[in-house]
Scaffold this motif. Structure first.
Motif, short mmCIF file in Angstrom:
data_model
loop_
_atom_site.label_atom_id
_atom_site.label_comp_id
_atom_site.label_asym_id
_atom_site.label_seq_id
_atom_site.Cartn_x
_atom_site.Cartn_y
_atom_site.Cartn_z
N ALA A 239 21.06 47.15 96.63
CA ALA A 239 21.40 48.50 97.06
C ALA A 239 21.37 48.61 98.58
CB ALA A 239 20.45 49.52 96.42
N TRP A 240 20.38 47.98 99.20
CA TRP A 240 20.30 48.00 100.66
C TRP A 240 21.43 47.19 101.29
CZ3 TRP A 240 18.20 51.14 103.88
CH2 TRP A 240 17.07 51.89 103.50
N THR A 241 21.79 46.07 100.66
CA THR A 241 22.90 45.27 101.18
C THR A 241 24.19 46.08 101.17
OG1 THR A 241 21.87 43.22 100.38
CG2 THR A 241 24.24 43.15 100.84
N VAL A 242 24.46 46.75 100.05
CA VAL A 242 25.66 47.58 99.95
C VAL A 242 25.60 48.73 100.96
CG1 VAL A 242 26.94 49.14 98.43
CG2 VAL A 242 26.08 46.96 97.54
N THR A 243 24.43 49.32 101.13
CA THR A 243 24.27 50.43 102.07
C THR A 243 24.54 49.99 103.50
OG1 THR A 243 22.68 51.57 100.64
CG2 THR A 243 22.61 52.09 102.99
N ILE A 244 23.98 48.85 103.90
CA ILE A 244 24.19 48.37 105.27
C ILE A 244 25.66 48.01 105.49
CG2 ILE A 244 23.60 46.55 106.91
CD1 ILE A 244 20.80 46.53 105.61
N PHE A 245 26.26 47.35 104.50
CA PHE A 245 27.69 47.04 104.60
C PHE A 245 28.50 48.32 104.76
CE2 PHE A 245 31.57 46.64 101.80
CZ PHE A 245 32.39 46.15 102.81
N PHE A 246 28.21 49.31 103.95
CA PHE A 246 28.93 50.58 104.03
C PHE A 246 28.75 51.20 105.42
CE2 PHE A 246 30.02 54.95 103.49
CZ PHE A 246 30.99 54.97 102.51
N SER A 307 35.75 39.81 103.84
CA SER A 307 35.66 39.07 105.10
C SER A 307 37.02 38.92 105.76
CB SER A 307 35.04 37.70 104.86
OG SER A 307 33.71 37.83 104.39
N SER A 308 38.08 38.73 104.97
CA SER A 308 39.42 38.56 105.52
C SER A 308 39.89 39.83 106.22
CB SER A 308 40.40 38.17 104.42
OG SER A 308 40.04 36.95 103.83
N LEU A 309 39.73 40.98 105.56
CA LEU A 309 40.14 42.23 106.18
C LEU A 309 39.33 42.52 107.44
CD1 LEU A 309 40.70 44.68 103.18
CD2 LEU A 309 42.42 43.66 104.66
N THR A 310 38.03 42.24 107.40
CA THR A 310 37.18 42.46 108.56
C THR A 310 37.64 41.61 109.74
OG1 THR A 310 35.30 42.96 107.11
CG2 THR A 310 34.81 42.43 109.40
N ALA A 311 38.01 40.36 109.48
CA ALA A 311 38.46 39.45 110.55
C ALA A 311 39.75 39.95 111.19
CB ALA A 311 38.64 38.05 109.99
N VAL A 312 40.68 40.46 110.38
CA VAL A 312 41.93 40.99 110.93
C VAL A 312 41.65 42.19 111.84
CG1 VAL A 312 44.12 42.11 110.35
CG2 VAL A 312 43.32 40.16 109.01
N GLY A 313 40.76 43.08 111.41
CA GLY A 313 40.39 44.21 112.25
C GLY A 313 39.75 43.76 113.55
N GLY A 314 38.94 42.70 113.48
CA GLY A 314 38.32 42.16 114.68
C GLY A 314 39.35 41.69 115.70
N LEU A 315 40.47 41.12 115.23
CA LEU A 315 41.53 40.69 116.14
C LEU A 315 42.11 41.88 116.91
CD1 LEU A 315 43.47 38.10 113.93
CD2 LEU A 315 41.94 37.62 115.86
N VAL A 408 27.28 40.71 106.10
CA VAL A 408 26.71 41.60 105.09
C VAL A 408 27.74 41.92 104.01
CG1 VAL A 408 25.57 43.82 104.70
CG2 VAL A 408 25.13 42.57 106.81
N GLY A 409 29.00 42.06 104.41
CA GLY A 409 30.05 42.33 103.44
C GLY A 409 30.23 41.19 102.45
N TRP A 410 30.06 39.96 102.93
CA TRP A 410 30.14 38.81 102.03
C TRP A 410 29.06 38.92 100.95
CZ3 TRP A 410 33.59 34.69 101.94
CH2 TRP A 410 33.26 33.66 101.05
N ALA A 411 27.85 39.30 101.36
CA ALA A 411 26.75 39.43 100.40
C ALA A 411 27.00 40.60 99.45
CB ALA A 411 25.43 39.63 101.14
N ALA A 412 27.53 41.71 99.95
CA ALA A 412 27.79 42.87 99.10
C ALA A 412 28.88 42.59 98.08
CB ALA A 412 28.17 44.08 99.95
N GLY A 413 29.78 41.66 98.37
CA GLY A 413 30.88 41.38 97.48
C GLY A 413 30.55 40.42 96.36
N ARG A 414 29.35 39.83 96.35
CA ARG A 414 28.99 38.90 95.31
C ARG A 414 28.77 39.62 93.97
NH1 ARG A 414 23.88 35.96 97.33
NH2 ARG A 414 24.09 35.00 95.27
N PRO A 415 29.09 38.97 92.84
CA PRO A 415 29.07 39.64 91.53
C PRO A 415 27.66 39.83 90.96
CG PRO A 415 29.71 37.34 91.28
CD PRO A 415 29.61 37.59 92.75
N ARG A 416 27.06 40.94 91.30
CA ARG A 416 25.74 41.34 90.79
C ARG A 416 25.75 42.84 90.58
NH1 ARG A 416 22.51 39.86 95.86
NH2 ARG A 416 24.54 40.45 96.74
#
Length: 418
Positions: A239-246, A307-315, A408-416
């Motif tokens: 829950a904290w991982t998802v919160t921080i990512f958000f 992660s892919s979308l985040t990287a494009v935004g970083g560019l 953090v987004g990578w961790a939030a995206g894992r299937p749990r």
């Protein structure tokens, strides 16, 4: 078999939410407060129109920020506070959403949210700096409630069409932000007054109130569902991982929505075009909102997509830092693609939970605490600009946040699930 499909049989059983874990209610819950809304096509339209209204209050003001500041005789610090205020309000007011849902039912709660938004849009154009702040506060309180409640409506009423309806919701959300940014400068020119241009968005909110009143109907029965043992999500690592990512993705998004026009104007773009570029930037959320949520629910893990979308935004942010005048439209487009990760952040709230009760609890936690994290971004971004005299330090700060968001987004995206 995907995570969404594995849970679909369980979702069939869930007609109503139980109180979120860790939450206490002082009042008995009425039947109307416990039943889901009837998932009709008209309700989908109601959700979409409500979503369209959740961004123009922010993006319309951003497109005229310097003009409004000059007109009311406010300082640059006031402008920084104004860009941060929506995000602070999203965090604070979002805490109330689950309580309103449990006490009065989600139909009334969303209706009140839209009414509050409408009232704030009208009030903020009536007077000077304090009234602009106060009206924006009310409008964003309504937005905050909608941010938390509408994903719960989707989870409850459309469990077998979660990806499709979430995509419609996200597309409408981004489309509303885009039209708020792109149409407000022409409205200002046509009407000759920023107050009329900003106040005109209250008409769209009134339309949403009327349609929601017709579309939102609670089911006639309450399913007999044994209450779950309650636990606080504050002790849950996921829950904290998802919160921080958000929070991190919201920080980046609201920096862009609040300050992109000013950065482009200083790079030599005229103000009307800068507002249009912000509109185009946020408009990219429409295709990403329609495409990625249905795709995400069919994927076992959403980490690579995030992660892919985040990287494009970083560019796009790197372009604004290194050569803002070289290709401002291209940088805006790249930043807009990166902002599409918001659609995945909303989808993750449903995919990391087992039922609507957990979705409501995680949505409230992620959006209340996440938006409080995000509130630091627009304020610090503007403050650093005032201290240093240019945007370099501010953009470096946001790039650092983008790097953290990737991890953090990578961790939030894992299937749990929580």
């Amino acid at each position: 078999m995907t995570l969404h499909r594995r849970r679909s049989a369980e979702d069939v059983k869930i007609a109503t939410p139980t109180p979120p874990r860790g939450a206490q209610s002082a009042h008995p819950t009425s039947n109307s407060a416990r039943t889901a809304l009837v998932g009709t096509p008209l309700l989908i339209i109601g959700v979409a129109l409500a979503a369209v209204n959740l961004r123009p209050a922010v993006t319309s003001l951003a497109s005229l920020l310097e003009q409004v500041r000059g007109s009311v005789g406010a300082s640059h610090a006031w402008a920084s506070a104004l860009t941060a205020l929506p995000v602070v309000c999203f965090g604070a007011a979002g805490v109330l959403a689950p309580r309103l849902n449990r006490r009065f039912g989600i139909a009334r709660a969303v209706g009140w949210a839209l009414a509050l938004l409408t009232t704030g849009l009208v009030i903020r154009v009536l007077d000077g700096p304090a009234v602009v702040l106060g009206g924006t506060l009310l409008a964003c309180a309504g937005i905050a409630l909608g941010n938390v409640l509408l994903p719960v409506v989707i989870k409850q009423s459309y469990p077998h069409r979660l990806g499709m309806v979430t995509g419609i919701y996200m597309g409408a959300l981004s489309g509303g932000g885009a039209i708020g940014a792109a149409l407000t400068p022409p409205l200002n020119s046509a009407l000759g007054d920023w107050r009329l241009a900003l106040g005109a968005w209250a008409l769209l909110a009134v339309a949403a109130v009327v349609l929601w009143s017709a579309a939102a109907r609670h089911a006639d029965h309450v399913a007999a569902e044994a209450p779950k043992p309650r636990r606080s999500l504050l002790r849950n690592r996921l829950a904290w991982t998802v919160t921080i990512f958000f929070g991190l993705q919201a920080l980046v998004a609201y920096v862009i929505m609040g300050w992109l026009p000013e950065m482009l104007v200083e790079a030599g773009v005229d103000r009307a075009t800068a507002g249009l570029y912000l509109g185009i930037c946020t408009l990219f959320g429409v295709p990403t909102g329609l495409l990625f949520p249905p795709l995400a629910v069919r994927m076992r893990s959403q980490s690579a997509l995030i992660s892919s979308l985040t990287a494009v935004g970083g560019l796009g942010l790197v372009g604004l830092l290194v050569a803002p005048a070289a290709a401002p439209l291209a940088w805006s487009l790249l930043a807009g693609v990166g902002m599409g990760v918001f659609s995945l952040a909303i989808t993750v709230l449903a995919l990391r939970t087992e039922d609507p009760a957990d979705t409501a609890a995680l949505s409230a936690m992620a959006q209340s605490l996440g938006y409080l994290i995000a509130a630091c971004g627009p304020f610090l971004f503007g403050l650093l600009r005032g201290i240093t005299g240019d945007w370099s330090a501010s953009l470096v700060l946001v790039l650092a946040v983008t790097a953290a968001q990737t991890v953090v987004g990578w961790a939030a995206g894992r299937p749990r699930t929580v």
